[in-house]
Design an enzyme around this catalytic site. Structure first.
Site, PDB file in Angstrom:
ATOM      1  CE  LYS A  54      -0.675   2.055   3.346  1.00 18.08           C
ATOM      2  NZ  LYS A  54      -0.733   2.907   4.501  1.00 18.08           N
ATOM      3  CD  GLN A  98      -3.808  -4.795   6.556  1.00 20.65           C
ATOM      4  OE1 GLN A  98      -3.979  -3.740   5.960  1.00 20.65           O
ATOM      5  NE2 GLN A  98      -4.053  -5.968   6.013  1.00 20.65           N
ATOM      6  CG  ASP A 121     -10.241  -1.133   4.507  1.00 17.60           C
ATOM      7  OD1 ASP A 121      -9.826  -1.465   3.379  1.00 17.60           O
ATOM      8  OD2 ASP A 121      -9.626  -1.367   5.566  1.00 17.60           O
TER       9      ASP A 121
HETATM   10  N1  GUN Z   1      -6.638  -7.484   5.438  1.00 18.62           N
HETATM   11  C1  GUN Z   1      -6.719  -8.119   4.246  1.00 18.62           C
HETATM   12  N2  GUN Z   1      -7.360  -7.351   3.335  1.00 18.62           N
HETATM   13  C2  GUN Z   1      -7.683  -6.209   3.962  1.00 18.62           C
HETATM   14  C3  GUN Z   1      -8.344  -5.009   3.550  1.00 18.62           C
HETATM   15  O1  GUN Z   1      -8.783  -4.854   2.413  1.00 18.62           O
HETATM   16  N3  GUN Z   1      -8.467  -4.055   4.513  1.00 18.62           N
HETATM   17  C4  GUN Z   1      -8.020  -4.208   5.777  1.00 18.62           C
HETATM   18  N4  GUN Z   1      -8.211  -3.220   6.633  1.00 18.62           N
HETATM   19  N5  GUN Z   1      -7.401  -5.297   6.194  1.00 18.62           N
HETATM   20  C5  GUN Z   1      -7.238  -6.289   5.286  1.00 18.62           C
END
Ligand code: GUN
Length: 295
Positions: A54, A98, A121
């Site tokens: 990211k 996350q 998200d």
């Molecule tokens: N863990 C795996 N995929 C994601 C996601 O798209 N967002 C978040 N916050 N955690 C994740």
């Protein structure tokens, strides 16, 4: 063979270029860059990988990124303090917590504390509720990716029968809602299948577009697919293979080698849906900066 494959990597690169152009225009106008933050609790290796991808993607498109790394033992109160700070900071447009969180923290209640305007998200109940109601909302990463892959590959959804396997809150349920919505990227007839579905192959064989999001490697076999169908594979699994150079191979939820012979279009794994997921975060962050969702 090449045109049969839906090239998620190329589509993701194209969208990143579009985002980079918009970000460059913002910076050229003398304004601050959009800013995405991530909160990472503990040392889960997959989460570390996701957060560093990211950060890299943000750098590539000119979005500022910052990561708040907290120890495994962080209490709910400490985590909520960080969330409250990010909720208020006017220079942060969007942020994610996350997942998965360590077992002592309840993800659902933590997510409810995120300001919905900054929930890039799309996990906060306000955003999922707005999505259900057909209002502008931040879309969660994987459904966003699937919709964009179909749209940008010229695959029409209107009037098509889409069969989705898997009813999770982050993939199966939202993608079913989005594809059945009255909108240019929707208008499909959707059947949502799950572990209690009777005669699954009978239903999947009726699909013009089959979306596999079950989380079981190579679950969908060729005899479950109608010849000429479009197959979207959401799964990603690392399978031990002593003959492979790395000691493992990556497989999806569908039996790719056989299904590629009957499908008209198919997403590979890796390189299909996966590359679009981070792009969704970038796109949502830009929308948050531009105050496009909540006006
Ligand atoms: N863990 C795996 N995929 C994601 C996601 O798209 N967002 C978040 N916050 N955690 C994740």
């Amino acid at each position: 063979m090449q045109e049969k494959l839906i090239d998620g990597k190329a589509i993701a690169e194209q969208i990143k270029k579009e985002i980079a152009a918009e970000t460059a225009a913002i910076i050229d106008a003398g304004k601050r860059a959009p800013h995405l933050a991530a909160v990472l609790v503990g040392n889960d290796p997959a989460s570390e990988t996701y957060v560093s991808s990211k950060e890299k993607a943000c750098r590539k498109v000119g979005i500022t990124s910052s990561t708040y790394r907290l120890p495994e033992k962080t209490s709910e109160k400490e985590l909520l303090n960080i969330i409250n700070f990010l909720n208020k900071d006017e220079e942060i447009d969007g942020f994610i917590v996350q997942l998965p969180l360590p077992a002592h923290l309840n993800a659902d209640s933590i997510i409810e504390h995120i300001n919905p305007h900054k929930d890039v998200d799309g996990f906060h109940p306000v955003n999922t509720g707005r999505m259900m109601a057909g209002l502008p909302s931040y879309l969660p990463a994987t459904p966003f990716g699937i919709i964009e892959l179909l749209h940008r590959s010229g695959i029409q959804t209107a009037g098509k029968h889409v069969v989705v396997i898997g009813r999770s809150n982050i993939v199966g349920t939202p993608v079913s809602v989005l594809l059945s919505r009255k909108s240019p990227k929707g208008n499909a007839t959707v059947t949502l299948c799950h572990s209690q579905t009777v005669n699954l192959p009978e239903l999947t064989r009726q699909a013009d577009i089959l979306i596999a999001a079950i989380g079981v490697p190579s679950f969908v076999k060729a005899d479950m697919v109608k010849p000429g169908a479009v197959v979207i594979d959401v799964g990603i699994h690392r399978i031990t293979d002593e003959n492979a150079e790395k000691g493992y191979v990556i497989k999806g939820d569908v039996d790719f080698d056989e299904i590629v012979k009957v499908a008209s279009r198919i997403t590979p794994v890796p390189g299909g849906v996966g590359p679009l997921t981070i792009v969704s975060l970038l796109s949502n962050t830009l929308a948050a900066y531009q105050k496009k969702i909540y006006q």
